[in-house]
Design a protein around this motif. Structure first.
Motif, PDB file in Angstrom:
ATOM      1  N   MET A  70       0.838  -1.204   0.000  1.00 52.33           N
ATOM      2  CA  MET A  70       0.000   0.000   0.000  1.00 52.33           C
ATOM      3  C   MET A  70       0.872   1.253   0.000  1.00 52.33           C
ATOM      4  SD  MET A  70      -2.938  -1.065   2.712  1.00 52.33           S
ATOM      5  CE  MET A  70      -4.250  -2.209   2.297  1.00 52.33           C
ATOM      6  N   HIS A  71       1.941   1.211   0.773  1.00 54.47           N
ATOM      7  CA  HIS A  71       2.890   2.326   0.805  1.00 54.47           C
ATOM      8  C   HIS A  71       3.514   2.545  -0.573  1.00 54.47           C
ATOM      9  CE1 HIS A  71       6.509   4.628   1.618  1.00 54.47           C
ATOM     10  NE2 HIS A  71       7.246   3.584   1.286  1.00 54.47           N
ATOM     11  N   GLU A  72       3.922   1.463  -1.215  1.00 53.64           N
ATOM     12  CA  GLU A  72       4.582   1.561  -2.514  1.00 53.64           C
ATOM     13  C   GLU A  72       3.677   2.170  -3.585  1.00 53.64           C
ATOM     14  OE1 GLU A  72       7.613  -2.271  -2.043  1.00 53.64           O
ATOM     15  OE2 GLU A  72       5.725  -2.504  -3.130  1.00 53.64           O
ATOM     16  N   VAL A  73       2.412   1.789  -3.587  1.00 48.97           N
ATOM     17  CA  VAL A  73       1.529   2.281  -4.655  1.00 48.97           C
ATOM     18  C   VAL A  73       0.925   3.649  -4.353  1.00 48.97           C
ATOM     19  CG1 VAL A  73       0.978  -0.049  -5.450  1.00 48.97           C
ATOM     20  CG2 VAL A  73      -0.561   1.094  -3.859  1.00 48.97           C
ATOM     21  N   SER A  74       0.859   4.019  -3.078  1.00 49.61           N
ATOM     22  CA  SER A  74       0.184   5.273  -2.717  1.00 49.61           C
ATOM     23  C   SER A  74       1.127   6.406  -2.338  1.00 49.61           C
ATOM     24  CB  SER A  74      -0.769   5.022  -1.553  1.00 49.61           C
ATOM     25  OG  SER A  74      -0.036   4.786  -0.351  1.00 49.61           O
ATOM     26  N   ASP A  75       2.378   6.078  -2.033  1.00 47.03           N
ATOM     27  CA  ASP A  75       3.344   7.043  -1.514  1.00 47.03           C
ATOM     28  C   ASP A  75       2.947   7.608  -0.157  1.00 47.03           C
ATOM     29  OD1 ASP A  75       5.270   6.818  -3.506  1.00 47.03           O
ATOM     30  OD2 ASP A  75       4.251   8.270  -4.789  1.00 47.03           O
ATOM     31  N   LEU A  76       1.974   6.994   0.516  1.00 47.70           N
ATOM     32  CA  LEU A  76       1.658   7.360   1.896  1.00 47.70           C
ATOM     33  C   LEU A  76       2.630   6.609   2.802  1.00 47.70           C
ATOM     34  CD1 LEU A  76      -2.234   7.071   1.779  1.00 47.70           C
ATOM     35  CD2 LEU A  76      -0.903   9.188   1.958  1.00 47.70           C
ATOM     36  N   SER A  77       3.049   7.242   3.868  1.00 45.65           N
ATOM     37  CA  SER A  77       3.974   6.568   4.781  1.00 45.65           C
ATOM     38  C   SER A  77       3.249   5.444   5.515  1.00 45.65           C
ATOM     39  CB  SER A  77       4.539   7.567   5.791  1.00 45.65           C
ATOM     40  OG  SER A  77       3.537   7.937   6.724  1.00 45.65           O
ATOM     41  N   ILE A  78       4.021   4.518   6.035  1.00 48.34           N
ATOM     42  CA  ILE A  78       3.449   3.424   6.818  1.00 48.34           C
ATOM     43  C   ILE A  78       2.673   4.003   7.998  1.00 48.34           C
ATOM     44  CG2 ILE A  78       3.982   1.405   8.245  1.00 48.34           C
ATOM     45  CD1 ILE A  78       4.457   0.895   5.267  1.00 48.34           C
ATOM     46  N   LYS A  79       3.222   5.029   8.620  1.00 49.99           N
ATOM     47  CA  LYS A  79       2.544   5.652   9.755  1.00 49.99           C
ATOM     48  C   LYS A  79       1.202   6.239   9.327  1.00 49.99           C
ATOM     49  CE  LYS A  79       3.236   8.705  13.646  1.00 49.99           C
ATOM     50  NZ  LYS A  79       4.210   9.430  14.442  1.00 49.99           N
ATOM     51  N   GLU A  80       1.166   6.910   8.174  1.00 52.83           N
ATOM     52  CA  GLU A  80      -0.093   7.472   7.675  1.00 52.83           C
ATOM     53  C   GLU A  80      -1.112   6.365   7.390  1.00 52.83           C
ATOM     54  OE1 GLU A  80       1.135  11.465   5.228  1.00 52.83           O
ATOM     55  OE2 GLU A  80       1.842   9.544   4.428  1.00 52.83           O
ATOM     56  N   LEU A  81      -0.656   5.275   6.802  1.00 46.95           N
ATOM     57  CA  LEU A  81      -1.548   4.152   6.511  1.00 46.95           C
ATOM     58  C   LEU A  81      -2.101   3.551   7.799  1.00 46.95           C
ATOM     59  CD1 LEU A  81       0.562   2.504   3.676  1.00 46.95           C
ATOM     60  CD2 LEU A  81      -1.643   3.671   3.384  1.00 46.95           C
ATOM     61  N   ARG A  82      -1.231   3.399   8.800  1.00 55.10           N
ATOM     62  CA  ARG A  82      -1.684   2.852  10.082  1.00 55.10           C
ATOM     63  C   ARG A  82      -2.697   3.770  10.743  1.00 55.10           C
ATOM     64  NH1 ARG A  82       2.958   2.663  13.408  1.00 55.10           N
ATOM     65  NH2 ARG A  82       1.571   1.868  14.998  1.00 55.10           N
ATOM     66  N   ILE A  83      -2.481   5.063  10.665  1.00 54.11           N
ATOM     67  CA  ILE A  83      -3.423   6.023  11.250  1.00 54.11           C
ATOM     68  C   ILE A  83      -4.769   5.939  10.525  1.00 54.11           C
ATOM     69  CG2 ILE A  83      -3.915   8.498  11.452  1.00 54.11           C
ATOM     70  CD1 ILE A  83      -0.900   8.837  12.165  1.00 54.11           C
ATOM     71  N   LEU A  84      -4.735   5.795   9.197  1.00 52.25           N
ATOM     72  CA  LEU A  84      -5.980   5.681   8.435  1.00 52.25           C
ATOM     73  C   LEU A  84      -6.817   4.482   8.874  1.00 52.25           C
ATOM     74  CD1 LEU A  84      -4.817   6.613   4.831  1.00 52.25           C
ATOM     75  CD2 LEU A  84      -6.549   7.806   6.196  1.00 52.25           C
ATOM     76  N   MET A  85      -6.163   3.405   9.271  1.00 51.35           N
ATOM     77  CA  MET A  85      -6.937   2.236   9.701  1.00 51.35           C
ATOM     78  C   MET A  85      -7.193   2.232  11.206  1.00 51.35           C
ATOM     79  SD  MET A  85      -4.583  -1.130   9.351  1.00 51.35           S
ATOM     80  CE  MET A  85      -2.863  -1.081   9.743  1.00 51.35           C
ATOM     81  N   GLY A  86      -6.770   3.305  11.877  1.00 53.85           N
ATOM     82  CA  GLY A  86      -7.080   3.423  13.296  1.00 53.85           C
ATOM     83  C   GLY A  86      -6.068   2.773  14.209  1.00 53.85           C
ATOM     84  N   ASP A  87      -4.922   2.382  13.678  1.00 49.24           N
ATOM     85  CA  ASP A  87      -3.870   1.769  14.494  1.00 49.24           C
ATOM     86  C   ASP A  87      -2.978   2.881  15.024  1.00 49.24           C
ATOM     87  OD1 ASP A  87      -1.862   0.335  15.663  1.00 49.24           O
ATOM     88  OD2 ASP A  87      -1.263  -0.738  13.848  1.00 49.24           O
ATOM     89  N   ARG A  88      -3.168   3.216  16.285  1.00 50.74           N
ATOM     90  CA  ARG A  88      -2.414   4.318  16.861  1.00 50.74           C
ATOM     91  C   ARG A  88      -1.381   3.849  17.894  1.00 50.74           C
ATOM     92  NH1 ARG A  88      -6.582   6.174  14.614  1.00 50.74           N
ATOM     93  NH2 ARG A  88      -7.073   8.265  14.020  1.00 50.74           N
ATOM     94  N   ARG A  89      -1.013   2.563  17.791  1.00 47.45           N
ATOM     95  CA  ARG A  89       0.026   2.056  18.692  1.00 47.45           C
ATOM     96  C   ARG A  89       1.353   2.712  18.333  1.00 47.45           C
ATOM     97  NH1 ARG A  89      -0.688  -4.141  17.422  1.00 47.45           N
ATOM     98  NH2 ARG A  89      -0.828  -3.184  15.388  1.00 47.45           N
TER      99      ARG A  89
END
Length: 115
Positions: A70-89
């Motif tokens: 997902m990071h590779e195709v979207s250029d969103l950072s892993i942290k941004e992707l995790r935040i989008l899915m509600g993973d705030r660990r």
């Protein structure tokens, strides 16, 4: 009581967290990539369409390899992707057993090299 029972009662598993919403992540990717639907997203991520469906219905977690894709195709950072899915660990805990080499049985090629 084992750790699984404890996780079920306290809701520490990611899938049990109130904020966890993989649909938000998938919808954001569809929008960011200007795709029409989940089928187009599965093609962009190079995964089978049932994978996206299972993630939407919380039967399959978003694994590390898919998160990286997902990071590779979207250029969103892993942290941004995790935040989008509600993973705030803040941190992930990986078992030290994953990094220990398997013991080679006596008489195997690996054991001979060790001598």
């Amino acid at each position: 009581m084992d750790n699984t029972d404890n996780n079920k009662r306290t809701g520490t598993r990611l899938a049990d967290q109130v904020n966890y919403d993989p649909n938000n992540l998938l919808d954001a990717l569809i929008e960011k990539l200007n795709l029409k639907n989940d089928a187009a997203l599965s093609r962009a991520l190079e995964v089978a369409p049932p994978v996206i469906s299972k993630i939407r219905h919380r039967r399959l977690p978003v694994g590390a390899s898919l998160l990286i894709r997902m990071h590779e195709v979207s250029d969103l950072s892993i942290k941004e992707l995790r935040i989008l899915m509600g993973d705030r660990r803040d941190k992930f805990r990986i078992s030290d057993k994953q990094f220990k080499p398997k013991d080679a049985p006596a008489g195997s090629a690996g054991a001979e090299l060790m001598e």
